[in-house]
Motif scaffolding. Structure first.
Motif, short mmCIF file in Angstrom:
data_model
loop_
_atom_site.label_atom_id
_atom_site.label_comp_id
_atom_site.label_asym_id
_atom_site.label_seq_id
_atom_site.Cartn_x
_atom_site.Cartn_y
_atom_site.Cartn_z
N LEU A 36 0.83 -1.20 0.00
CA LEU A 36 0.00 0.00 0.00
C LEU A 36 0.87 1.26 0.00
O LEU A 36 0.57 2.23 -0.70
CB LEU A 36 -0.93 -0.01 1.22
N ALA A 37 1.95 1.25 0.76
CA ALA A 37 2.86 2.40 0.79
C ALA A 37 3.53 2.60 -0.57
O ALA A 37 3.67 3.74 -1.04
CB ALA A 37 3.91 2.22 1.88
N PHE B 62 2.31 1.68 -3.47
CA PHE B 62 1.26 2.18 -4.36
C PHE B 62 1.02 3.67 -4.12
O PHE B 62 0.88 4.44 -5.08
CB PHE B 62 -0.03 1.38 -4.15
N SER B 63 1.01 4.09 -2.87
CA SER B 63 0.83 5.51 -2.55
C SER B 63 1.97 6.35 -3.11
O SER B 63 1.75 7.43 -3.67
CB SER B 63 0.75 5.72 -1.04
N GLY B 64 3.19 5.84 -2.98
CA GLY B 64 4.34 6.55 -3.54
C GLY B 64 4.27 6.66 -5.05
O GLY B 64 4.56 7.71 -5.62
N CYS C 190 1.54 6.69 -6.80
CA CYS C 190 0.49 7.67 -7.09
C CYS C 190 1.03 9.09 -6.97
O CYS C 190 0.69 9.97 -7.77
CB CYS C 190 -0.70 7.48 -6.15
N LEU C 191 1.88 9.33 -5.98
CA LEU C 191 2.51 10.64 -5.85
C LEU C 191 3.40 10.95 -7.05
O LEU C 191 3.41 12.08 -7.55
CB LEU C 191 3.35 10.72 -4.57
N GLY D 191 7.23 10.97 -3.86
CA GLY D 191 6.78 9.62 -4.20
C GLY D 191 7.89 8.60 -4.17
O GLY D 191 7.74 7.51 -3.61
N VAL E 110 8.86 7.97 -0.61
CA VAL E 110 7.89 7.10 0.07
C VAL E 110 8.12 5.64 -0.32
O VAL E 110 8.11 4.75 0.55
CB VAL E 110 6.44 7.54 -0.26
#
Length: 91
Positions: free
Chosen positions: A17-18, A20-22, A24-25, A34, A37
């Motif tokens: 999840l982290a 994926f978040s990075g 996305c950034l 990003g 992260v």
């Protein structure tokens, strides 16, 4: 729907999840944040691999403990350093 049973699998999904978040950034624009992260997620994954008992590693385990910790640490540090040292491009 049941979640993962082992602590390592839960940590692996949080790491995913982290990452994926990075990513996305990176797509949204602030690529340095990003990439940092994503790198941080790998560093935390390496720490998690070092403290989770073998019986609970689940999906967090790829190879042996030393190999997993080494590659996640190297990748994480490389990505964080990359985010910090690449100069801004003139607009």
């Amino acid at each position: 729907m049941k979640g993962p049973r082992s602590r390592g699998s839960q940590l692996y999904l949080l790491q995913l999840l982290a990452v994926f978040s990075g990513l996305c950034l990176v797509v949204a624009g602030p690529w340095r944040a990003g990439v940092a992260v994503v790198g941080g997620a790998f560093i935390v994954g390496a720490i998690a691999r070092s403290v989770v008992p073998v019986s609970h590693t689940g999906m967090l385990r790829v190879r042996g403990k030393a190999f997993d910790m080494l590659w996640m640490t190297l990748l994480g540090v490389a990505l964080v350093v990359l985010a910090l040292v690449i100069p801004d491009q003139p607009g």
